[in-house]
Design a protein around this motif. Structure first.
Motif, PDB file in Angstrom:
ATOM      1  N   THR A  35      10.662  -1.935 -13.168  1.00 27.04           N
ATOM      2  CA  THR A  35      10.028  -1.597 -11.893  1.00 27.04           C
ATOM      3  C   THR A  35       9.154  -2.729 -11.361  1.00 27.04           C
ATOM      4  OG1 THR A  35       8.074  -0.605 -12.934  1.00 27.04           O
ATOM      5  CG2 THR A  35       9.978   0.828 -12.574  1.00 27.04           C
ATOM      6  N   VAL A  36       8.887  -3.733 -12.184  1.00 26.31           N
ATOM      7  CA  VAL A  36       7.934  -4.785 -11.817  1.00 26.31           C
ATOM      8  C   VAL A  36       8.481  -5.793 -10.813  1.00 26.31           C
ATOM      9  CG1 VAL A  36       6.528  -6.689 -12.726  1.00 26.31           C
ATOM     10  CG2 VAL A  36       6.683  -4.525 -13.977  1.00 26.31           C
ATOM     11  N   PRO A  37       9.760  -6.247 -10.921  1.00 23.81           N
ATOM     12  CA  PRO A  37      10.208  -7.339 -10.043  1.00 23.81           C
ATOM     13  C   PRO A  37      10.012  -7.088  -8.557  1.00 23.81           C
ATOM     14  CG  PRO A  37      11.817  -6.964 -11.756  1.00 23.81           C
ATOM     15  CD  PRO A  37      10.805  -5.868 -11.877  1.00 23.81           C
ATOM     16  N   TYR A  38      10.287  -5.870  -8.089  1.00 30.08           N
ATOM     17  CA  TYR A  38      10.137  -5.642  -6.659  1.00 30.08           C
ATOM     18  C   TYR A  38       8.674  -5.725  -6.245  1.00 30.08           C
ATOM     19  CZ  TYR A  38      10.570  -3.680  -2.002  1.00 30.08           C
ATOM     20  OH  TYR A  38      10.519  -3.511  -0.644  1.00 30.08           O
ATOM     21  N   ASN A  39       7.774  -5.221  -7.097  1.00 31.68           N
ATOM     22  CA  ASN A  39       6.351  -5.338  -6.785  1.00 31.68           C
ATOM     23  C   ASN A  39       5.925  -6.802  -6.743  1.00 31.68           C
ATOM     24  OD1 ASN A  39       5.928  -2.562  -6.609  1.00 31.68           O
ATOM     25  ND2 ASN A  39       5.559  -2.369  -8.796  1.00 31.68           N
ATOM     26  N   VAL A  40       6.415  -7.590  -7.709  1.00 25.30           N
ATOM     27  CA  VAL A  40       6.109  -9.018  -7.716  1.00 25.30           C
ATOM     28  C   VAL A  40       6.665  -9.683  -6.460  1.00 25.30           C
ATOM     29  CG1 VAL A  40       6.573 -11.197  -8.911  1.00 25.30           C
ATOM     30  CG2 VAL A  40       5.971  -9.157 -10.228  1.00 25.30           C
ATOM     31  N   TYR A  41       7.871  -9.309  -6.092  1.00 24.64           N
ATOM     32  CA  TYR A  41       8.501  -9.845  -4.884  1.00 24.64           C
ATOM     33  C   TYR A  41       7.659  -9.538  -3.650  1.00 24.64           C
ATOM     34  CZ  TYR A  41      11.933 -10.076  -1.063  1.00 24.64           C
ATOM     35  OH  TYR A  41      12.581 -10.332   0.123  1.00 24.64           O
ATOM     36  N   MET A  42       7.167  -8.316  -3.537  1.00 28.61           N
ATOM     37  CA  MET A  42       6.353  -7.937  -2.382  1.00 28.61           C
ATOM     38  C   MET A  42       5.041  -8.718  -2.348  1.00 28.61           C
ATOM     39  SD  MET A  42       7.912  -5.830  -0.422  1.00 28.61           S
ATOM     40  CE  MET A  42       6.547  -5.218   0.554  1.00 28.61           C
ATOM     41  N   VAL A  43       4.420  -8.895  -3.510  1.00 31.65           N
ATOM     42  CA  VAL A  43       3.154  -9.623  -3.562  1.00 31.65           C
ATOM     43  C   VAL A  43       3.356 -11.084  -3.170  1.00 31.65           C
ATOM     44  CG1 VAL A  43       1.336 -10.448  -5.101  1.00 31.65           C
ATOM     45  CG2 VAL A  43       2.074  -8.067  -5.233  1.00 31.65           C
ATOM     46  N   THR A  44       4.409 -11.722  -3.700  1.00 28.25           N
ATOM     47  CA  THR A  44       4.640 -13.124  -3.354  1.00 28.25           C
ATOM     48  C   THR A  44       5.076 -13.269  -1.894  1.00 28.25           C
ATOM     49  OG1 THR A  44       6.883 -12.946  -4.293  1.00 28.25           O
ATOM     50  CG2 THR A  44       5.162 -13.872  -5.694  1.00 28.25           C
TER      51      THR A  44
ATOM     52  N   VAL B 138       0.841  -1.205   0.000  1.00 30.81           N
ATOM     53  CA  VAL B 138       0.000   0.000   0.000  1.00 30.81           C
ATOM     54  C   VAL B 138       0.874   1.253   0.000  1.00 30.81           C
ATOM     55  CG1 VAL B 138      -1.670   1.339   1.346  1.00 30.81           C
ATOM     56  CG2 VAL B 138      -1.963  -1.134   1.082  1.00 30.81           C
ATOM     57  N   GLY B 139       1.909   1.275   0.842  1.00 33.77           N
ATOM     58  CA  GLY B 139       2.789   2.441   0.912  1.00 33.77           C
ATOM     59  C   GLY B 139       3.521   2.681  -0.397  1.00 33.77           C
ATOM     60  N   ALA B 140       4.026   1.609  -1.001  1.00 37.94           N
ATOM     61  CA  ALA B 140       4.720   1.753  -2.278  1.00 37.94           C
ATOM     62  C   ALA B 140       3.773   2.227  -3.378  1.00 37.94           C
ATOM     63  CB  ALA B 140       5.369   0.425  -2.667  1.00 37.94           C
ATOM     64  N   SER B 141       2.533   1.763  -3.333  1.00 40.33           N
ATOM     65  CA  SER B 141       1.541   2.200  -4.325  1.00 40.33           C
ATOM     66  C   SER B 141       1.218   3.677  -4.156  1.00 40.33           C
ATOM     67  CB  SER B 141       0.269   1.360  -4.192  1.00 40.33           C
ATOM     68  OG  SER B 141       0.537  -0.017  -4.411  1.00 40.33           O
ATOM     69  N   LEU B 142       1.094   4.113  -2.911  1.00 40.39           N
ATOM     70  CA  LEU B 142       0.848   5.536  -2.658  1.00 40.39           C
ATOM     71  C   LEU B 142       2.045   6.374  -3.113  1.00 40.39           C
ATOM     72  CD1 LEU B 142      -0.794   5.357   0.883  1.00 40.39           C
ATOM     73  CD2 LEU B 142      -1.928   5.996  -1.263  1.00 40.39           C
ATOM     74  N   ALA B 143       3.256   5.860  -2.873  1.00 39.25           N
ATOM     75  CA  ALA B 143       4.446   6.580  -3.320  1.00 39.25           C
ATOM     76  C   ALA B 143       4.481   6.676  -4.840  1.00 39.25           C
ATOM     77  CB  ALA B 143       5.704   5.867  -2.809  1.00 39.25           C
ATOM     78  N   TRP B 144       4.093   5.589  -5.519  1.00 40.04           N
ATOM     79  CA  TRP B 144       4.029   5.622  -6.987  1.00 40.04           C
ATOM     80  C   TRP B 144       3.022   6.665  -7.449  1.00 40.04           C
ATOM     81  CZ3 TRP B 144       0.051   5.054 -10.428  1.00 40.04           C
ATOM     82  CH2 TRP B 144       0.407   4.939 -11.770  1.00 40.04           C
ATOM     83  N   ALA B 145       1.858   6.715  -6.792  1.00 38.52           N
ATOM     84  CA  ALA B 145       0.841   7.701  -7.162  1.00 38.52           C
ATOM     85  C   ALA B 145       1.361   9.116  -6.935  1.00 38.52           C
ATOM     86  CB  ALA B 145      -0.433   7.461  -6.353  1.00 38.52           C
ATOM     87  N   GLY B 146       2.074   9.317  -5.825  1.00 39.41           N
ATOM     88  CA  GLY B 146       2.633  10.639  -5.564  1.00 39.41           C
ATOM     89  C   GLY B 146       3.633  11.056  -6.614  1.00 39.41           C
ATOM     90  N   ALA B 147       4.477  10.099  -7.053  1.00 41.58           N
ATOM     91  CA  ALA B 147       5.444  10.406  -8.100  1.00 41.58           C
ATOM     92  C   ALA B 147       4.749  10.639  -9.436  1.00 41.58           C
ATOM     93  CB  ALA B 147       6.458   9.264  -8.215  1.00 41.58           C
ATOM     94  N   HIS B 148       3.721   9.835  -9.719  1.00 40.67           N
ATOM     95  CA  HIS B 148       3.004   9.956 -10.997  1.00 40.67           C
ATOM     96  C   HIS B 148       2.304  11.304 -11.115  1.00 40.67           C
ATOM     97  CE1 HIS B 148       0.778   8.652 -14.532  1.00 40.67           C
ATOM     98  NE2 HIS B 148      -0.335   9.080 -13.949  1.00 40.67           N
ATOM     99  N   TRP B 149       1.693  11.746 -10.024  1.00 40.40           N
ATOM    100  CA  TRP B 149       0.963  13.014 -10.038  1.00 40.40           C
ATOM    101  C   TRP B 149       1.839  14.185  -9.603  1.00 40.40           C
ATOM    102  CZ3 TRP B 149      -3.336  12.914 -12.654  1.00 40.40           C
ATOM    103  CH2 TRP B 149      -4.054  11.711 -12.732  1.00 40.40           C
ATOM    104  N   LYS B 150       3.137  13.910  -9.414  1.00 40.18           N
ATOM    105  CA  LYS B 150       4.107  14.953  -9.065  1.00 40.18           C
ATOM    106  C   LYS B 150       3.703  15.711  -7.797  1.00 40.18           C
ATOM    107  CE  LYS B 150       5.541  15.586 -13.891  1.00 40.18           C
ATOM    108  NZ  LYS B 150       6.317  14.359 -13.803  1.00 40.18           N
ATOM    109  N   LEU B 151       3.264  14.973  -6.788  1.00 40.71           N
ATOM    110  CA  LEU B 151       2.905  15.581  -5.515  1.00 40.71           C
ATOM    111  C   LEU B 151       4.169  15.875  -4.713  1.00 40.71           C
ATOM    112  CD1 LEU B 151      -0.058  13.262  -4.409  1.00 40.71           C
ATOM    113  CD2 LEU B 151      -0.192  15.438  -5.642  1.00 40.71           C
ATOM    114  N   SER B 152       4.159  16.966  -3.982  1.00 45.43           N
ATOM    115  CA  SER B 152       5.271  17.251  -3.081  1.00 45.43           C
ATOM    116  C   SER B 152       5.272  16.228  -1.950  1.00 45.43           C
ATOM    117  CB  SER B 152       5.144  18.667  -2.506  1.00 45.43           C
ATOM    118  OG  SER B 152       4.027  18.735  -1.632  1.00 45.43           O
ATOM    119  N   LEU B 153       6.412  16.107  -1.296  1.00 46.54           N
ATOM    120  CA  LEU B 153       6.498  15.155  -0.188  1.00 46.54           C
ATOM    121  C   LEU B 153       5.518  15.516   0.927  1.00 46.54           C
ATOM    122  CD1 LEU B 153      10.377  14.709   0.054  1.00 46.54           C
ATOM    123  CD2 LEU B 153       8.718  13.035  -0.776  1.00 46.54           C
TER     124      LEU B 153
END
Length: 413
Positions: free
Chosen positions: A253-262, A155-170
């Motif tokens: 970028t996919v392997p780490y997400n796959v690693y986290m899911v498994t 969940v945290g990594a997904s939120l971080a991806w969304a923040g980067a995608h939408w160029k949100l400030s920290l």
């Protein structure tokens, strides 16, 4: 044959609240580590200075774990967790919200220092409570807590991806997240169940002698080697896929997400495996699968084969760390009493950060001096050392059950 023991309401509430605490920590930690490039850019931290900032966090976390070992001798672990988890959330907010003055580097350093110290205390106290609850339940539940951590990380990594995608400030990314997680942390802390006292006949005859570190050394090595493997995936999977296996930047970028899911999936079902086959068998199986994953990664002819290897790594490594905490807690409890269990977990937790510190530089140095394919064989060999110490994860006296469980059921913690 007696009826299964049904945990009372207090234990059930304690289990749910602790799982939520693991979830919160997984989300907060992922939000920090996945946005390190943005933190560096926002505050103008140079490439030369960045490693010092990053190394300071696990070093201070180790200090926090040592302090917690002494602290829980005077106050319950649940109280420590109730205090430090809100601090971790606020420290994350501080990292993203400090000003842009000339003293900004100092402010960021202070925020990261607070984060590191409190994370060490949080990790130690969370696992102390987890091991204590597992003993109270009488069956393996430790992997479930770490599954909640993995879910929080996703969940945290997904939120971080969304923040980067939408160029949100920290500040804009971290602010709303902390506004949700901080009250949740304060709320769930009300239902933590602190460590149990020994029942009559259970641990009552244990001799209250100091816990020798050398007796924990096998488990400490296993913990460090597991985190060397984990940090290899988190720090090098994207680069390996792109530079060595020729994948696209997006696919890398996919392997780490796959690693986290498994990792999540393996931990969700892992407790069932421990109850059915015993901790020793599960740890051995996980070790072989993880080593196989590294071998597949090292020999992969292309990116898809590489991702298959990282998938195996997630399924294999995910069981080792929770069972290592549980084994240390079980050994200390049975031989030295309840208080020694907390001491063992706090000391073992330090090797979490040792592995994290060693893993990334080790693979990078070997990759530059030799080859990245060859470098993947080193964490594979280190993980295989777990097979040598597999017997440390279970013993006849660690078996649980009131007669209703299968004879092979074994657990630790």
């Amino acid at each position: 044959m007696t009826a299964p023991r049904v945990p009372d309401a207090q234990l059930r509430h304690g289990r749910i609240s602790l799982a939520l605490s693991f979830f919160i920590q997984g989300a907060v930690f992922a939000l920090l580590v996945t946005r390190i490039p943005a933190i560096q850019d926002r505050y103008g931290i140079s490439d030369a200075l960045l490693p010092a900032f990053l190394a300071a966090v696990p070093v201070l976390a180790g200090v926090g774990s040592v302090v917690t070992e002494q602290l829980v001798k005077r106050v319950p672990a649940g109280r420590v967790l109730r205090c430090v988890q809100p601090v971790v959330c606020l420290a994350l907010l501080g990292v993203g919200s400090v000003g842009t003055t000339a003293q900004v580097a100092v402010a960021v350093a202070v925020a990261l220092a607070v984060f590191g110290l409190s994370v060490g205390a949080l990790d130690a106290s969370m696992n102390m409570l987890g091991v204590s609850l597992q003993r109270a339940y009488g069956r393996s539940i430790m992997l479930g807590f770490h599954a909640a951590y993995s879910l929080g990380g996703i969940v945290g990594a997904s939120l971080a991806w969304a923040g980067a995608h939408w160029k949100l400030s920290l500040a804009l990314l971290y602010g709303p997240v902390v506004a949700v997680l901080l009250p949740l942390a304060l709320l769930v802390g009300r239902w933590f169940v602190d460590r149990e006292q020994p029942d009559a006949g259970e641990g009552a005859g244990a001799v209250a002698v100091p816990l020798a570190m050398r007796l924990l050394l096998p488990l400490c090595l296993v913990m460090a080697f597991a985190y060397i493997g984990d940090s290899t995936v988190s720090n090098w999977s994207a680069k390996y896929l792109q530079d060595v296996l020729g994948s696209s930047e997006q696919l890398a970028t996919v392997p780490y997400n796959v690693y986290m899911v498994t990792t999540l999936l393996g931990r969700v079902v892992g407790d069932l495996g421990v109850r059915r086959f015993g901790a020793v068998a599960v740890v051995r199986c996980g070790t072989v699968v993880a080593a196989g994953g590294f071998a597949v990664v090292a020999a992969a002819p292309g990116p898809w084969a590489g991702m298959a290897g990282f998938t195996l790594l997630g399924l294999g490594l995910c069981v080792i760390v929770p069972q290592t905490f549980a084994a240390a807690g079980r050994y200390a409890f049975e031989n030295h009493g309840p208080g020694a269990s907390d001491t063992a977990i706090a000391r073992l937790n330090i090797f979490n950060y040792v592995g994290f510190l060693i893993g990334s530089p080790l693979v990078g140095a070997l990759g530059d001096a030799w080859s990245y394919r060859g470098a993947m064989l080193v964490p594979m060999a280190l993980v295989l050392v777990t097979l040598v110490y597999a017997r440390s994860f279970g013993a006849p006296k660690a078996r649980y059950g009131d007669g209703h469980e299968r004879p092979r059921t074994a657990d630790v913690g």
